[in-house]
Design a protein around this motif. Structure first.
Motif, PDB file in Angstrom:
ATOM      1  N   PRO A   1       0.758  -1.116   0.087  1.00 20.09           N
ATOM      2  CA  PRO A   1      -0.138   0.031   0.051  1.00 20.09           C
ATOM      3  C   PRO A   1       0.887   1.388   0.183  1.00 20.09           C
ATOM      4  CG  PRO A   1       0.037  -0.978   2.251  1.00 20.09           C
ATOM      5  CD  PRO A   1       0.888  -1.865   1.311  1.00 20.09           C
ATOM      6  N   ALA A   2       0.199   2.426  -0.260  1.00 24.01           N
ATOM      7  CA  ALA A   2       0.774   3.547  -0.320  1.00 24.01           C
ATOM      8  C   ALA A   2       1.201   4.089   1.286  1.00 24.01           C
ATOM      9  CB  ALA A   2      -0.101   4.478  -0.932  1.00 24.01           C
ATOM     10  N   LYS A   3       2.215   4.766   1.465  1.00 23.99           N
ATOM     11  CA  LYS A   3       2.289   5.303   2.912  1.00 23.99           C
ATOM     12  C   LYS A   3       2.589   6.724   2.770  1.00 23.99           C
ATOM     13  CE  LYS A   3       7.041   4.124   3.341  1.00 23.99           C
ATOM     14  NZ  LYS A   3       7.960   3.213   4.303  1.00 23.99           N
ATOM     15  N   PHE A   4       2.113   7.377   3.981  1.00 21.52           N
ATOM     16  CA  PHE A   4       2.269   8.789   4.062  1.00 21.52           C
ATOM     17  C   PHE A   4       3.717   9.099   4.524  1.00 21.52           C
ATOM     18  CE2 PHE A   4       0.408  12.792   6.214  1.00 21.52           C
ATOM     19  CZ  PHE A   4       0.606  13.644   5.239  1.00 21.52           C
ATOM     20  N   SER A   5       4.697   9.036   3.677  1.00 21.21           N
ATOM     21  CA  SER A   5       6.191   9.143   4.097  1.00 21.21           C
ATOM     22  C   SER A   5       6.784  10.458   4.505  1.00 21.21           C
ATOM     23  CB  SER A   5       6.920   8.320   3.030  1.00 21.21           C
ATOM     24  OG  SER A   5       6.793   8.926   1.989  1.00 21.21           O
ATOM     25  N   LYS A   6       6.029  11.496   3.980  1.00 24.20           N
ATOM     26  CA  LYS A   6       6.737  12.837   4.553  1.00 24.20           C
ATOM     27  C   LYS A   6       5.697  13.973   4.668  1.00 24.20           C
ATOM     28  CE  LYS A   6       9.041  15.877   1.364  1.00 24.20           C
ATOM     29  NZ  LYS A   6       9.761  15.950  -0.039  1.00 24.20           N
ATOM     30  N   PRO A   7       5.163  13.732   5.762  1.00 22.75           N
ATOM     31  CA  PRO A   7       4.000  14.265   6.277  1.00 22.75           C
ATOM     32  C   PRO A   7       4.333  15.719   6.704  1.00 22.75           C
ATOM     33  CG  PRO A   7       4.236  12.515   7.969  1.00 22.75           C
ATOM     34  CD  PRO A   7       5.488  12.601   6.777  1.00 22.75           C
ATOM     35  N   GLU A   8       5.300  16.102   6.857  1.00 22.07           N
ATOM     36  CA  GLU A   8       5.454  17.685   6.907  1.00 22.07           C
ATOM     37  C   GLU A   8       5.444  18.458   5.828  1.00 22.07           C
ATOM     38  OE1 GLU A   8       7.868  15.028   7.300  1.00 22.07           O
ATOM     39  OE2 GLU A   8       9.687  15.485   5.984  1.00 22.07           O
ATOM     40  N   ALA A   9       5.519  17.802   4.518  1.00 22.78           N
ATOM     41  CA  ALA A   9       5.488  18.840   3.374  1.00 22.78           C
ATOM     42  C   ALA A   9       4.099  18.855   2.898  1.00 22.78           C
ATOM     43  CB  ALA A   9       6.452  18.090   2.262  1.00 22.78           C
ATOM     44  N   CYS A  10       3.049  18.001   3.515  1.00 22.11           N
ATOM     45  CA  CYS A  10       1.820  17.998   3.056  1.00 22.11           C
ATOM     46  C   CYS A  10       1.123  19.592   3.147  1.00 22.11           C
ATOM     47  CB  CYS A  10       0.905  17.054   3.547  1.00 22.11           C
ATOM     48  SG  CYS A  10      -0.789  16.843   3.070  1.00 22.11           S
ATOM     49  N   THR A  11       0.242  19.824   1.915  1.00 21.88           N
ATOM     50  CA  THR A  11      -0.218  21.136   1.730  1.00 21.88           C
ATOM     51  C   THR A  11      -1.917  20.823   2.064  1.00 21.88           C
ATOM     52  OG1 THR A  11      -0.389  20.961  -0.532  1.00 21.88           O
ATOM     53  CG2 THR A  11       1.183  22.199   0.468  1.00 21.88           C
ATOM     54  N   GLY A  12      -2.236  19.784   2.142  1.00 26.36           N
ATOM     55  CA  GLY A  12      -3.606  19.293   2.196  1.00 26.36           C
ATOM     56  C   GLY A  12      -4.484  19.647   0.673  1.00 26.36           C
ATOM     57  N   CYS A  13      -3.750  19.486  -0.437  1.00 29.67           N
ATOM     58  CA  CYS A  13      -4.126  20.069  -1.650  1.00 29.67           C
ATOM     59  C   CYS A  13      -5.284  18.748  -2.096  1.00 29.67           C
ATOM     60  CB  CYS A  13      -3.098  20.247  -2.569  1.00 29.67           C
ATOM     61  SG  CYS A  13      -2.333  18.664  -3.088  1.00 29.67           S
ATOM     62  N   ALA A  14      -5.099  17.853  -1.822  1.00 27.16           N
ATOM     63  CA  ALA A  14      -6.125  16.716  -1.999  1.00 27.16           C
ATOM     64  C   ALA A  14      -5.910  16.215  -3.372  1.00 27.16           C
ATOM     65  CB  ALA A  14      -7.604  17.322  -1.795  1.00 27.16           C
TER      66      ALA A  14
END
Ligand code: TPP
Ligand code: SF4
Ligand code: SF4
Ligand code: SF4
Lengths: 252, 73
Positions: free
Chosen positions: B39-52
Motif C-alpha cells: 500500500p501507499a504510505k504517508f512518508s513525508k507528512p511535514e510537506a503536505c499542503t492538504g491540496c487533496a
C-alpha cells in the motif's frame, strides 16, 4: 481538523472490484459527486454496460439497470421517455459504446435524447482480456492484434466525439481524461455540465473520458497514465467538440 | 498541519497518488497489506499542503485529506 474530501453519498460504501489503477473507480466517484451536488440522486437511474463496469449497479446508490451489450443509450431512451422526471445516464466502455453499440450511440444522439452518456475510452476491451477496440491506436498491441493494430487489416481508430459532433442532435460533447489529478478535476466539471444539460432539457450530452486499463495494456498504472499523455492525446485531443450553448463558430 | 489518512484495506498499491502528489509526500510500503498489496504510505507528512490531489486521482477512494480549521477573526 476539517475533512477536505468525502466519499459521495451516491457511491455505496463498498470496495470496487476494479484492478489497481483502473480509471473506472475515478469516474464512478466523479459521477456520484455530480449526482450529490446536483441533488438528483433520488431520481437518478443509471444504465450499467457490459464490460468491466457491468457491476456499476453494485456501486452507485441510485436506481440502476444493467443492459445488454452496447444497448445503454436505447435503454436510457426508454427510461427517460417513460419517466421524464428521472435523470438518466448510460455508463459505457469503448467496446460497448463504439463497437457493438455504435448504432444506439449514433441514433440516440441523432434523436437528441435528453440523456447523459459517460463514455470510458481506455483503448482496449478490458473485461474480455485485452482484445482490440475501435479506439485501439494504430500500432498498439492487443490480444487480437499481437503485432499492433495494422490499418490494412484492422482499419483506423474511431474518434467518437468528432464523429457525433456532425449530428445536430448532439448538444454537448467533451473529451477529457483522468491520467492526472488536474485532468480528473476537469472531467468532473464536464460531467457536471452533461448532467446539468439533462436537468435543463437540452438533449444528448456525452463526456468521453480517456482512462487507464493497466491490466490489459500490461503496464504499470503510472505508465498507463504516461501512455495516455504521450500516445492517446495526439490521437484523441481533449476539449469541447460540441456545445449547443456556445456561440456558433465565426460569431455573428 | 494538513494530513492524509490512507486506508490500507482499500488501497490497491497502484502508485497513482505517488505521482500525483506535488510535494512527494507519498511513498510505497514494503510490507504487504492484508489485502495483498504494497500500500501507499504517508512518508513525508511535514510537506503536505492538504491540496487533496492524491485523493482526486485515487481510484479506490482510499485517501482522506484533513486540514486545520481556518482561524476565525
Ligand atoms: C452480445 C455480447 N457480445 C460480446 C460479449 C463479450 N464482451 C463482454 S465485455 C466486452 C467488451 C468490453 O470492453 P469495453 O466496452 O471497452 O469495456 P471495459 O471492459 O474496457 O471497461 C465484450 C466484447 C458479450 N458479453 N455480449
Ligand atoms: S481489466 Fe482494465 S478496465 Fe477492467 S477493471 Fe481491470 S484495469 Fe479496469
Ligand atoms: S494532500 Fe496534496 S500535498 Fe498532501 S499528500 Fe495529498 S497530494 Fe500530497
Ligand atoms: S492512489 Fe489510492 S489505491 Fe493507488 S496507491 Fe494511492 S492510495 Fe493506494
Amino acid at each position: 481538523m476539517l475533512q477536505v474530501n468525502r466519499r459521495p453519498k451516491s457511491l455505496l460504501d463498498v470496495k470496487m472490484h476494479y484492478c489497481p489503477g483502473c480509471g473506472h473507480g475515478i469516474v464512478h466517484r466523479l459521477v456520484a459527486e455530480c449526482l450529490d451536488e446536483l441533488e438528483v440522486a433520488s431520481r437518478a437511474v443509471g444504465v450499467a454496460p457490459v464490460g468491466c463496469s457491468v457491476f456499476a449497479d453494485h456501486y452507485f446508490a441510485c436506481d440502476m439497470i444493467q443492459g445488454a451489450h452496447g444497448r445503454g443509450p436505447a435503454i436510457a431512451t426508454g427510461i427517460k421517455r417513460s419517466k421524464p422526471e428521472c435523470i438518466v445516464f448510460s455508463y459505457q466502455g469503448d467496446g460497448d459504446l463504439a463497437s457493438i453499440g455504435m448504432a444506439e450511440t449514433v441514433h440516440s444522439a441523432a434523436r437528441s435524447e435528453n440523456i447523459t452518456v459517460v463514455f470510458i475510452n481506455n483503448s482496449i476491451y478490458g473485461m474480455t482480456g485485452g482484445q482490440m477496440a475501435p479506439t485501439t491506436l494504430i500500432g498498439q498491441p492487443s490480444t487480437t492484434s499481437p503485432k499492433g493494430r495494422d490499418v490494412k487489416v484492422n482499419g483506423y481508430p474511431i474518434r467518437v466525439c468528432e464523429l457525433l459532433s456532425q449530428l445536430d442532435g448532439a448538444r454537448y460533447l467533451e473529451r477529457t481524461s483522468v491520467h492526472t489529478a488536474a485532468h480528473v478535476i476537469k472531467t468532473k466539471k464536464a460531467l457536471k455540465k452533461a448532467f446539468q444539460n439533462q436537468i435543463d432539457g437540452k438533449g444528448f450530452s456525452m463526456v468521453e473520458v480517456l482512462s487507464m486499463c493497466p491490466t490489459n495494456l500490461a503496464i504499470a498504472p503510472k505508465d498507463n497514465a504516461k501512455f495516455i499523455a504521450e500516445k492517446m492525446l495526439p490521437v484523441y485531443p481533449l476539449g469541447v467538440y460540441k456545445d449547443a450553448d456556445a456561440p456558433a463558430a465565426g460569431g455573428k | 498541519m494538513p494530513e492524509i489518512k490512507i486506508d490500507e484495506m482499500r488501497c490497491k498499491g497502484c502508485e497513482l497518488c505517488v505521482t500525483a502528489c506535488p510535494k512527494q509526500c507519498i511513498g510505497m510500503s514494503d510490507v504487504f497489506s492484508v489485502t495483498g498489496y504494497y500500500p501507499a504510505k504517508f512518508s513525508k507528512p511535514e510537506a503536505c499542503t492538504g491540496c487533496a490531489l492524491c485523493a482526486q486521482i485515487c481510484p479506490d477512494l482510499a485517501i482522506e485529506v484533513y486540514k486545520e480549521e481556518p482561524v476565525k477573526k
